[in-house]
Design an enzyme around this catalytic site. Structure first.
Site, PDB file in Angstrom:
ATOM      1  N   HIS A  16       0.506  -1.476   0.225  1.00  0.00           N
ATOM      2  CA  HIS A  16      -0.001  -0.186  -0.166  1.00  0.00           C
ATOM      3  C   HIS A  16       0.963   1.252  -0.042  1.00  0.00           C
ATOM      4  CE1 HIS A  16      -3.050   2.885   1.457  1.00  0.00           C
ATOM      5  NE2 HIS A  16      -4.081   2.348   1.834  1.00  0.00           N
ATOM      6  N   GLU A  23      -0.854   1.222  -5.445  1.00  0.00           N
ATOM      7  CA  GLU A  23      -0.949  -0.053  -4.352  1.00  0.00           C
ATOM      8  C   GLU A  23      -0.897  -1.457  -5.365  1.00  0.00           C
ATOM      9  OE1 GLU A  23      -3.491  -0.166  -1.718  1.00  0.00           O
ATOM     10  OE2 GLU A  23      -3.748   1.884  -1.704  1.00  0.00           O
TER      11      GLU A  23
HETATM   12  C1  BG6 Z   1      -7.106   2.242   0.335  1.00  0.00           C
HETATM   13  C2  BG6 Z   1      -8.521   1.346   0.671  1.00  0.00           C
HETATM   14  O1  BG6 Z   1      -6.341   0.982  -0.004  1.00  0.00           O
HETATM   15  O2  BG6 Z   1      -7.220   2.358   2.458  1.00  0.00           O
HETATM   16  C3  BG6 Z   1      -9.657   2.375   0.891  1.00  0.00           C
HETATM   17  O3  BG6 Z   1      -8.600   1.468  -1.467  1.00  0.00           O
HETATM   18  C4  BG6 Z   1      -8.701   2.798   2.060  1.00  0.00           C
HETATM   19  O4  BG6 Z   1     -10.996   2.217   0.895  1.00  0.00           O
HETATM   20  C5  BG6 Z   1      -7.377   3.757   1.838  1.00  0.00           C
HETATM   21  O5  BG6 Z   1      -9.399   3.879   2.303  1.00  0.00           O
HETATM   22  C6  BG6 Z   1      -7.078   3.692   3.769  1.00  0.00           C
HETATM   23  O6  BG6 Z   1      -7.804   2.036   4.448  1.00  0.00           O
HETATM   24  P1  BG6 Z   1      -7.258   2.133   5.899  1.00  0.00           P
HETATM   25  O7  BG6 Z   1      -7.810   1.063   7.159  1.00  0.00           O
HETATM   26  O8  BG6 Z   1      -5.580   2.623   6.263  1.00  0.00           O
HETATM   27  O9  BG6 Z   1      -7.439   3.457   6.642  1.00  0.00           O
END
Ligand code: BG6
Length: 282
Positions: free
Chosen positions: A155, A255
């Protein structure tokens, strides 16, 4: 040079410095949260309000979403993006093959705690290479007697000078699921961001280019045919306690994933590597 640091709260990180770059990796989550080439600006975005506490994911860098990406498909009470990003990895090995490259190998294995969340025996091996190119490779090994299915993502949060000035190239004519509108769409041309964007692109190929006003970042993927592009924009940034209200202006997530139809089934003994290689050029 590799050094270890620990905050008074016991948060353990590894700092790497070589002739190419500096980087920081937290043992929690095997989470690379800083990478900066010598004489350049940081490549990865890190929230000024990020937690550095056990059990809470760092906001920025490259969190590992595993063994599921996003919400758990049957139980939304389980942690979003799985448990790897908040689990404590073990540092298995460090290598300094030359003055320009440093390699770290970290491991997470199934435990009583993980088996309560996901009932399979596994080993995760994380190889991080810090050089002129940053490579993060996450290998899943099925150590169970049954097959399992994973979805996952590296990510990556990139720092951008101004979100309105960047384009993402390499996804023209690619189908994506738009999570904001819950529709399937086709990308037309390069991606420009002027609103909340939360998309899972399918059947993607690499490289992708993140073109900023002052630099180009090339993202190459292996073991992946899906890519997530995310920017929370104004309202979502305000809702997130670990992000400043205007943080969306200086970050963009691209990502390397195994998401939606790109989930992977691993039979007992099988391995699957998911890898991203990130290179900056002016
Ligand atoms: C992204 C998702 O990868 O991560 C989003 O597609 C999400 O929907 C974002 O809001 C952040 O996620 P988190 O759990 O780290 O707040």
């Amino acid at each position: 040079m590799i050094t270890h640091t620990k905050t008074p709260g016991g948060f353990h990180s590894i700092e790497v410095q070589n002739k190419s770059a500096v980087a920081k990796v937290a043992l929690q989550g095997g989470h690379l949260f800083h990478y900066q080439q010598q004489n350049k600006k940081p490549l990865l975005w890190l929230s000024q309000k990020s937690h550095f506490e056990s059990g809470k994911a760092i906001r920025g860098g490259i969190p590992l979403c595993w063994p599921w990406f996003g919400e758990h498909h049957t139980d939304p009470a389980l942690p979003q993006h799985g448990f790897a990003r908040t689990s404590l990895f073990e540092l298995l090995e460090t290598r300094e093959p030359d003055e320009y490259n440093t390699e770290l190998i970290l491991q997470l294995q199934s435990s009583e705690q993980t088996l309560r969340l996901w009932p399979y025996q596994f080993e995760l091996l994380l190889h991080i290479t810090i050089g002129q190119t940053l490579t993060v490779s996450l290998t899943t090994i099925n150590c169970d007697s049954e097959a399992f299915i994973i979805t996952s993502a590296l990510h990556s949060y990139f720092t951008v000078s101004d979100i309105r000035d960047v384009t993402v190239q390499g996804l023209d004519k690619t189908e994506y699921w738009d999570k904001v509108t819950d529709e399937t769409k086709i990308q037309k041309g390069d991606i420009c961001i002027g609103e909340e964007v939360d998309r899972v692109y399918q059947k993607t190929t690499s490289p992708l280019l993140l073109e900023d006003s002052n630099r180009t970042i090339q993202i190459c993927s292996e073991g992946s045919s899906s890519t997530v592009v995310w920017n929370p924009w104004v309202d979502k940034s305000k809702e997130m306690a670990d992000m400043q209200d205007d943080a969306y202006k200086t970050m963009l997530c691209i990502e390397t994933a195994n998401a939606l139809q790109d989930s992977r089934m691993l039979v007992p003994g099988e391995e699957h590597p998911l890898e991203t290689s990130i290179t900056e050029s002016i």
